[in-house]
Structures are given as structure tokens and as C-alpha cells.
Scaffold this active site. Structure first.
Site, PDB file in Angstrom:
ATOM      1  N   ALA A 189       7.017 -24.046  -8.456  1.00  0.00           N
ATOM      2  CA  ALA A 189       8.024 -23.295  -7.710  1.00  0.00           C
ATOM      3  C   ALA A 189       9.283 -24.142  -7.503  1.00  0.00           C
ATOM      4  O   ALA A 189      10.405 -23.662  -7.602  1.00  0.00           O
ATOM      5  CB  ALA A 189       7.458 -22.858  -6.371  1.00  0.00           C
ATOM      6  N   HIS A 194      -4.624 -29.691  -9.075  1.00  0.00           N
ATOM      7  CA  HIS A 194      -3.297 -30.277  -9.284  1.00  0.00           C
ATOM      8  C   HIS A 194      -3.281 -31.678  -8.693  1.00  0.00           C
ATOM      9  O   HIS A 194      -3.364 -31.833  -7.471  1.00  0.00           O
ATOM     10  CB  HIS A 194      -2.230 -29.395  -8.601  1.00  0.00           C
ATOM     11  CG  HIS A 194      -0.846 -29.973  -8.675  1.00  0.00           C
ATOM     12  ND1 HIS A 194       0.103 -29.765  -7.707  1.00  0.00           N
ATOM     13  CD2 HIS A 194      -0.259 -30.754  -9.599  1.00  0.00           C
ATOM     14  CE1 HIS A 194       1.225 -30.390  -8.047  1.00  0.00           C
ATOM     15  NE2 HIS A 194       1.031 -31.006  -9.184  1.00  0.00           N
ATOM     16  N   GLY A 242       1.890 -22.695  -7.934  1.00  0.00           N
ATOM     17  CA  GLY A 242       2.811 -22.169  -6.930  1.00  0.00           C
ATOM     18  C   GLY A 242       2.581 -22.851  -5.590  1.00  0.00           C
ATOM     19  O   GLY A 242       2.368 -24.059  -5.526  1.00  0.00           O
ATOM     20  N   HIS A 300       7.361 -26.102 -14.260  1.00  0.00           N
ATOM     21  CA  HIS A 300       6.057 -26.617 -13.832  1.00  0.00           C
ATOM     22  C   HIS A 300       5.594 -26.067 -12.493  1.00  0.00           C
ATOM     23  O   HIS A 300       4.440 -26.240 -12.125  1.00  0.00           O
ATOM     24  CB  HIS A 300       6.075 -28.137 -13.793  1.00  0.00           C
ATOM     25  CG  HIS A 300       6.607 -28.727 -12.520  1.00  0.00           C
ATOM     26  ND1 HIS A 300       7.841 -28.407 -12.014  1.00  0.00           N
ATOM     27  CD2 HIS A 300       6.064 -29.621 -11.658  1.00  0.00           C
ATOM     28  CE1 HIS A 300       8.029 -29.077 -10.890  1.00  0.00           C
ATOM     29  NE2 HIS A 300       6.983 -29.815 -10.651  1.00  0.00           N
ATOM     30  N   ASN A 302       2.024 -32.317  -2.683  1.00  0.00           N
ATOM     31  CA  ASN A 302       1.776 -30.966  -3.206  1.00  0.00           C
ATOM     32  C   ASN A 302       0.487 -30.880  -4.019  1.00  0.00           C
ATOM     33  O   ASN A 302       0.257 -29.877  -4.695  1.00  0.00           O
ATOM     34  CB  ASN A 302       2.989 -30.472  -4.019  1.00  0.00           C
ATOM     35  CG  ASN A 302       3.248 -31.319  -5.251  1.00  0.00           C
ATOM     36  OD1 ASN A 302       2.535 -32.282  -5.499  1.00  0.00           O
ATOM     37  ND2 ASN A 302       4.250 -30.958  -6.009  1.00  0.00           N
ATOM     38  N   LEU A 329      -6.596 -28.479  -4.668  1.00  0.00           N
ATOM     39  CA  LEU A 329      -7.620 -27.792  -5.452  1.00  0.00           C
ATOM     40  C   LEU A 329      -7.676 -26.375  -4.912  1.00  0.00           C
ATOM     41  O   LEU A 329      -7.842 -26.186  -3.706  1.00  0.00           O
ATOM     42  CB  LEU A 329      -8.977 -28.488  -5.320  1.00  0.00           C
ATOM     43  CG  LEU A 329     -10.118 -27.918  -6.162  1.00  0.00           C
ATOM     44  CD1 LEU A 329     -11.164 -28.986  -6.459  1.00  0.00           C
ATOM     45  CD2 LEU A 329     -10.811 -26.718  -5.495  1.00  0.00           C
TER      46      LEU A 329
END
Length: 475
Positions: A400, A234, A373, A398, A202, A205
Site C-alpha cells: 500500500a 511478510h 496490504g 509491493h 509492517n 503473518l
DNA sequence: ATGTTC
């Protein structure tokens, strides 16, 4: 999850009464719909966490909680070293200090749309992405130890980013108490050429547009305006964090009986905070936190290069949060100040207004809480609240949270089709992995809007702004 | 999350 096992406390708070070996209750946050959709495993895992030695007040699950390794992802638990409290590798997670940082570009949507394809391609070309991806940096033993001790401060000292970035990173960009000697040679070897890489799963950028402001005053304090374009990154500590997790899980399983700990689940392997092994893990885990902070700092540098070249702007850092950590914090419990080790696994630290650990520029409004998300829906920025201290040791959701397993997602979607559908909606995705895109299809996740609405209603954090993606570089 | 299995 069947809510008959729980007592409803408020419309967004549910209590699992202590039973059997549980030392404290479990507290789950979420709307009735979110709780009902949660796997029963979350309740079982929460009960297991509540049974660990030295746990204080309760074991918590955030509204995005789902089944994880030992602890639920979206789990929060505090331990007191003076009462036999423990630290658990499974309570931090394998991707140590995985987190999100968000930058302001100073641009609006129109400026991005004019160069959207070029920007997507340039970011994809510049930022290494995917499983086993390597970057342009090689660390020798000495530089590895300097990075593990120095985090984003090390990265800035080596020319990646600017000193003013550091005030906008948790811990000022450097986690104190890191002990590179407690990190195995194998973990260091795996990381030697992975600095400045996004990884897979997951991680992403994204270039995002602010599409809604929920709180004008806090948005203004964070520098957020409707239509403004942001960049969010992330990712975590790559192979190093994973290897630290693997190494210490084994050692904690083997040592548990010597420490007099009976594990309800092997995956909950832990060691007393006041033990050689507990201290060694904390030193290694903090080095893992610094690795993740340095990694996000280097990726920021790469993204800035692209924005300078393509758009002539130099993005500034809004904030950087970690969501897989164990941190020593002072909290007031039943009127008494205590030094507690807070495990947050898939949960964001969320300090409220006035917290002394926040930089001066954010102290009046509270900490930005950055919620990632999916590549097709939305991300959110929230702010910490004062009441979250009493609710869940200053913690919030943090992301979804997955609704379907990766395997189920690959059966339902095809990566290229997902990419094409998103392109038709104006979202350009670049990824080396069609399978990864299928696994990460927006439909495989819970509704992030529902998660953040429940987080806001529960008082864990306050909703500030909604972001929607324009470009996504995806592992 | 992860040199997607020691």
C-alpha cells in the site's frame, strides 16, 4: 507532488525529463491522484538516482512509492557494469530481501471461523514476533555460514519444510553468489538466535480469505478460488540484513571519492559493480537474501505445525517473492540483450508468461506478484506481464505504501482501540506492541486497491485476486 | 526495517 514538473505519457505513466546531473529520465507510475499525493521527495530522490553512474534507460517509481533512505521505497533502477554501473546499499534497503510468501490451506472461511480465536492464539504463541524477538534455533559459526550460502534449501535440509517448496521460491530457494565471508561478525552475531522470527514494523503473518477473483484463468492456474483461505508471511532478514546495510553504507561513503563518484546525497552511497567493494557488497547482500529466504521457510514450518494441530491440514506453498534486492538479469534494451543489475527497493520482481526463470508450472501464466496490504483492508495477488519488461524491467508495486509517518499515526490512533475495531469487523489481531498496532493502523496507509488498480492499468502486472484478513499476527 | 542513537 506537483504534476507540473512531469509530462503525462499515459493515464498511469509520468515522465520527469532529465535535467542537471540526471543521465536518464525518471518514470513514475500511478493515477493522477496517487502521483499528486506522493511527497515531492520522491521526485527529488528519483532525480538523484537518475544521476548515478551507469544507470540504464530510466529511474522508476512504482504507484506505491514514498520517500525512503536515499532511493525511494517503490524505486527500480538498472545498472550496467560495463558502463561504470554501481550497486547501492540504499538502493536495496536495510531489510535485505524483505518479502512475502503465500500458502494455500485448502480450507474455506467457515472452517477458520469455527476455530478463529484458537488459531490466532496458537499462531501468536508459536511464531516469535516483535523487535528483538528470538526463536528456538541457535546457529553456530558453521551453521550460520551454511544458512547464508543455502537459504531456504538449507532450511529444508534441516527439516523446515519440504523439497517441493523450493520450486515455488525465487531463485529456487537459494540465491547463488552469496559470500558469507563478506558478512561482518557483528551481523552474524545479531542473527544467531533470530532465525524463524517475524520482527516488527509492517511485518506480519496473516490468515486471509479470497474475496474476489479478477482473472479466472490465472487464478485457476495459481490454485485460487473464491472463499479459499490462504496464509501470507511478510518478513525479511532481521538484524543481519540491517547490519549488512549499515556496514556497507559506511564503507561506500568512505570509498566513493576513490571510485570517482560524486554523491548527490550521502544516503545514495554506492560502489562500482566492477570494484572489490561492489563485489563484496553483492556477496554479502546475496547472503542476506538467503537469510530472508531461510527465515520465511522456518516461519512456514512453524505455521504448518499450528495448522496441522488446530485444523489437521498441511498448507502448500503458492509462491515467495522478495521486494528489497539487487539482481543480475538479462533484459532487452532498444533491441540489445544486456546483463543488468536491477535494484528493486519496495518493488516486486514480476516476470511475465514465458520467462525462462519461472518454474515450469508457472511459465505459461507468469509469476505470482504478492502484494501485502494493511491488517484492516486487503491484500492482492497479481501476475507478471510480458510488457512489464519494457515498462520497468519486469517490476511491480509491493504494497500500500505509507500515507502517514509512524509518529503521526501514533498521535492519531491508539493500538488497543485499533485492535478492538478490527475484532468487531471479524479480524483478530495479535501483537506484543500497542504502539506498533497504532503505527500500522490501516488509515496510516494509502488505499492498496488504488495502488494495484494503477499497477494493473499501467500494465506492470495483472490483477488476479483480492484477499481479506481473518487473523493477523503483527510485529 | 533496526539490540527504535555510535
Amino acid at each position: 507532488m506537483d504534476t507540473q514538473h512531469l509530462t503525462q505519457v499515459t493515464d498511469t505513466q509520468w515522465r520527469l525529463a532529465p535535467q542537471g546531473p540526471m543521465r536518464v529520465p525518471g518514470i513514475l507510475f500511478g493515477s493522477q491522484a496517487l502521483i499528486r499525493d506522493m511527497d515531492d521527495k520522491v521526485r527529488e530522490q528519483l532525480a538523484n538516482v537518475a544521476s548515478l553512474p551507469g544507470i540504464v534507460q530510466a529511474a522508476y517509481a512504482m504507484p506505491d512509492a514514498h520517500w525512503g533512505y536515499g532511493f525511494p521505497i517503490g524505486g527500480v533502477a538498472a545498472f550496467d557494469p560495463e558502463e561504470g554501473g554501481v550497486v547501492s546499499g540504499g538502493g536495496v534497503g536495510f531489510d535485505i530481501s524483505c518479502g512475502v510468501r503465500t500458502l494455500h490451506t485448502g480450507l474455506d472461511r467457515a472452517a477458520i471461523l469455527a476455530v478463529q480465536q484458537e488459531l490466532a492464539d496458537a499462531l501468536y504463541y508459536r511464531v516469535p514476533v516483535g523487535l528483538g524477538s528470538t526463536g528456538g534455533i541457535r546457529l553456530d559459526d558453521r551453521e550460520m555460514d551454511a544458512m547464508l550460502a543455502g537459504g531456504a534449501r538449507w532450511a529444508v535440509s534441516r527439516g523446515f519444510g519440504r523439497p517441493e517448496d523450493l520450486g515455488r521460491i525465487e531463485e529456487g530457494g537459494r540465491m547463488a553468489g552469496a559470500d558469507p565471508k563478506q558478512v561482518s561478525d557483528q551481523a552474524k552475531r545479531r542473527q544467531r538466535d533470530e532465525m524463524g522470527t517475524l520482527g516488527s514494523g509492517n511485518h506480519y503473518l496473516e490468515v486471509q480469505e479470497v474475496t474476489r477473483i479478477h482473472d479466472d484463468a490465472i487464478a485457476a492456474a495459481f490454485g485460487l478460488e473464491l472463499g479459499a483461505v490462504l496464509v501470507s508471511i511478510h518478513c525479511g532478514s532481521r538484524g543481519l540484513g540491517h547490519q549488512i546495510g549499515t556496514d556497507y553504507l559506511k564503507r561506500m561513503v568512505l570509498a566513493a571519492s576513490q571510485h570517482g563518484i560524486r554523491l548527490p546525497d550521502r544516503e545514495l552511497a554506492c560502489a562500482p559493480l566492477n570494484s572489490d567493494l561492489g563485489r563484496a557488497y553483492l556477496g554479502a547482500m546475496r547472503a542476506g537474501i538467503n537469510c530472508a529466504l531461510a527465515n520465511r521457510q522456518i516461519i512456514t514450518h512453524l505455521a504448518r505445525q499450528v495448522f496441522r494441530e488446530v485444523l489437521g491440514v498441511d498448507p502448500t506453498l503458492l509462491y515467495d517473492v522478495s521486494h528489497n534486492t539487487c539482481k543480475l538479469e538479462e533484459h532487452v534494451v532498444e533491441g540489445r540483450r544486456r546483463q543488468l543489475y536491477i535494484h528493486r527497493k519496495g518493488a516486486t520482481r514480476a516476470f511475465g508468461p514465458g520467462h525462462p526463470d519461472l518454474p515450469e508450472s508457472l511459465r505459461a501464466v507468469g509469476q505470482p506478484v504478492l502484494i501485502g496490504g494493511t491488517m484492516g483492508t486487503a491484500s492482492y495477488i497479481l501476475a507478471g506481464t510480458v510488457q512489464s519488461q519494457e515498462l520497468a524491467f519486469n517490476s511491480a508495486c509491493h504494497g500500500a505504501g505509507r500515507a502517514l509517518s509512524r509518529h503521526a499515526a501514533t498521535r492519531r490512533w491508539q493500538g488497543r482501540a485499533v485492535q478492538n475495531e478490527l475484532a468487531q469487523r471479524g479480524i483478530l489481531v495479535r501483537s506484543p506492541s500497542p504502539r506498533g498496532m497504532a503505527e500500522e493502523a490501516p488509515g496510516a496507509y494509502k488505499d492498496v486497491s488504488e495502488v494495484v488498480a494503477a499497477t494493473d492499468r499501467a500494465g506492470l502486472a495483472r490483477l488476479v485476486a483480492r484477499l481479506e484478513p481473518l487473523v493477523c499476527i503483527k510485529g
